[in-house]
Design an enzyme around this catalytic site. Structure first.
Site, PDB file in Angstrom:
ATOM      1  N   GLY A 127     -13.955  26.869  24.601  1.00 34.14           N
ATOM      2  CA  GLY A 127     -14.986  25.867  24.835  1.00 34.14           C
ATOM      3  C   GLY A 127     -14.431  24.659  25.560  1.00 34.14           C
ATOM      4  N   TYR A 128     -14.200  24.802  26.854  1.00 35.94           N
ATOM      5  CA  TYR A 128     -13.672  23.706  27.669  1.00 35.94           C
ATOM      6  C   TYR A 128     -14.736  23.194  28.646  1.00 35.94           C
ATOM      7  CZ  TYR A 128      -8.676  23.742  26.372  1.00 35.94           C
ATOM      8  OH  TYR A 128      -7.486  23.597  25.719  1.00 35.94           O
ATOM      9  N   THR A 161     -16.401  32.581  28.651  1.00 33.80           N
ATOM     10  CA  THR A 161     -16.176  34.009  28.849  1.00 33.80           C
ATOM     11  C   THR A 161     -16.287  34.783  27.539  1.00 33.80           C
ATOM     12  OG1 THR A 161     -14.728  33.529  30.718  1.00 33.80           O
ATOM     13  CG2 THR A 161     -14.546  35.722  29.727  1.00 33.80           C
ATOM     14  N   GLU A 244      -2.148  29.371  30.002  1.00 28.39           N
ATOM     15  CA  GLU A 244      -3.178  30.118  30.724  1.00 28.39           C
ATOM     16  C   GLU A 244      -2.788  30.313  32.182  1.00 28.39           C
ATOM     17  OE1 GLU A 244      -7.974  29.924  31.770  1.00 28.39           O
ATOM     18  OE2 GLU A 244      -7.010  28.239  30.760  1.00 28.39           O
TER      19      GLU A 244
END
Length: 396
Positions: A127-128, A161, A244
């Site tokens: 949740g960014y 996603t 990431e």
């Protein structure tokens, strides 16, 4: 610095190859190699197979249930998985939130969440991004206000996603509006089954439901789900993004896709000759292969340092890795020409034996091309990565 594999490294590679040959289900392998869509069950199935072997968390210390492998061993494992055509281990739990929990979480959080990530009992999402807060992530507006032993969360996340499958979401929220924007952010772990959370699909051009909008309407989150200190979430977010970006380079997958590109370029013709024999097209493939070789050497140079904590060099790997991935998909579509035009969702889902265009290799390539447009954006856009390199590596 010696970039050649040692005898021990080569023996490890043989061990990994033998294991994958014996344990990778053929149906999963064929889906990956032929660019078919993978279901939630496919991802979980492969995760559990590797978990049984103890090979899920290749970057984790052994004390938390990881392999304890060296950086070189992790690189070899990722290369062999890509070569064999395994489904990816989804990064949100294993490679993104888990390192944050290890580095900044308390003991109770480590004891509870890390085993559930290893076993795939919890499927995580990220949740960014928010509407208007993507590359400028620190401008996020989702609020978390403390009331007693809970936070009350209100706001919206987007491009989330696989949130439709998720049990948990790690979320950046604003807990202080009276300070510099980077200083008022906290890092919360939120159960996706909590009342007030709504997941709405975003259907992409290829009719794939991969990303979502996630809405929070007075969602109660226990204070014990706060990672680290309140208002220190920006530090944890940057730490996570370093992990990431390093993984986005995906050299092994690019090498596998390069071989696929050469195969379809040999199958399709131009002026009566295989396209791979056309001087102009062949030069494009050769140029891309040289760039991929250079990226691989750069990755090996980075992992030879084995600091355990990704630095600004992760931005360099992210930029070049995504450029190569996008170029690969461009050359694939160029190779198959009009055969790549129709979208064939039923074929991608495995509902039909052959594609509507009669070329099973070509059928998935238009969706594949469009999907890879996003790689230069997620994990921090490539333009932002260039700023990071300018400031932190070049000192400008």
């Amino acid at each position: 610095m010696d970039l050649n594999y040692t005898a021990e490294d080569l023996a490890f590679r043989d061990q990994v190859r033998t294991y994958l040959e014996a344990n990778l289900p053929q149906d999963l392998q064929q889906k990956v190699l032929n660019h078919k869509r993978l279901s939630r069950e496919d991802f979980v199935r492969w995760h559990k197979i590797l978990a049984k072997q103890g090979w899920v968390a290749t970057g984790w210390p052994a004390e938390y249930g990881g392999t304890g492998w060296t950086a070189t061993q992790r690189h070899i494992f990722e290369e062999e998985c890509a070569r064999a055509g395994t489904p990816a281990i989804l990064p949100f739990g294993v490679n993104m939130v888990a390192p944050v929990i290890m580095a900044f979480g308390n003991q109770a959080q480590k004891d509870y969440y890390l085993p559930r990530i290893l076993s795939c009992e919890d499927w995580w999402c990220q949740g960014y991004s928010e509407p208007g807060s993507g590359s400028d992530l620190a401008s996020l507006k989702t609020r978390a206000e403390r009331e007693g032993d809970h936070y009350i969360v209100n706001g919206q996340k987007t491009w989330t996603t696989l949130a439709q499958h998720a049990d948990m979401i790690f979320c950046l929220v604003r807990t202080d509006t009276g300070v510099r924007k980077q200083e008022g952010i906290s890092f919360l772990l939120i159960d996706m089954k909590t009342p007030g959370i709504t997941v709405r699909p975003i259907i992409m051009l290829d009719e794939e439901h991969e990303v979502n909008e996630v809405f929070f309407d007075n969602v109660k989150v226990p204070v014990e789900n706060l990672i680290g200190e309140e208002n220190k979430g920006w530090t944890y977010a940057k730490y996570l993004l370093g992990h990431e970006r390093t993984n986005i380079a995906a050299v092994g997958r690019a090498k596998r896709e390069l071989q696929f590109l050469k195969r379809i370029a040999a199958k399709h013709q131009k002026n009566g000759l295989p396209l791979i024999d056309d001087a102009v097209y062949a030069s494009k493939v050769a140029s891309l292969e040289v760039e991929l070789m250079a990226l691989e050497i750069t990755v090996l140079r980075v992992i030879s340092q084995d600091s355990g904590r990704p630095g600004p060099e992760a931005s360099l790997l992210k930029i070049k890795g995504t450029e190569i991935q996008q170029r690969l998909t461009e050359l694939m579509v160029e190779a198959v020409g009009p055969y790549g035009l129709p979208f064939d969702p039923a074929f991608l889902e495995g509902e039909t034996e052959h594609s509507i265009v009669g070329d099973d290799d070509a059928a998935p390539l238009a969706p594949y091309y469009f999907n890879f447009r996003k790689t230069s954006i997620y994990g921090g856009s490539n333009e932002i990565q260039k700023n990071i390199i300018t400031q932190m590596i070049l000192g400008l």
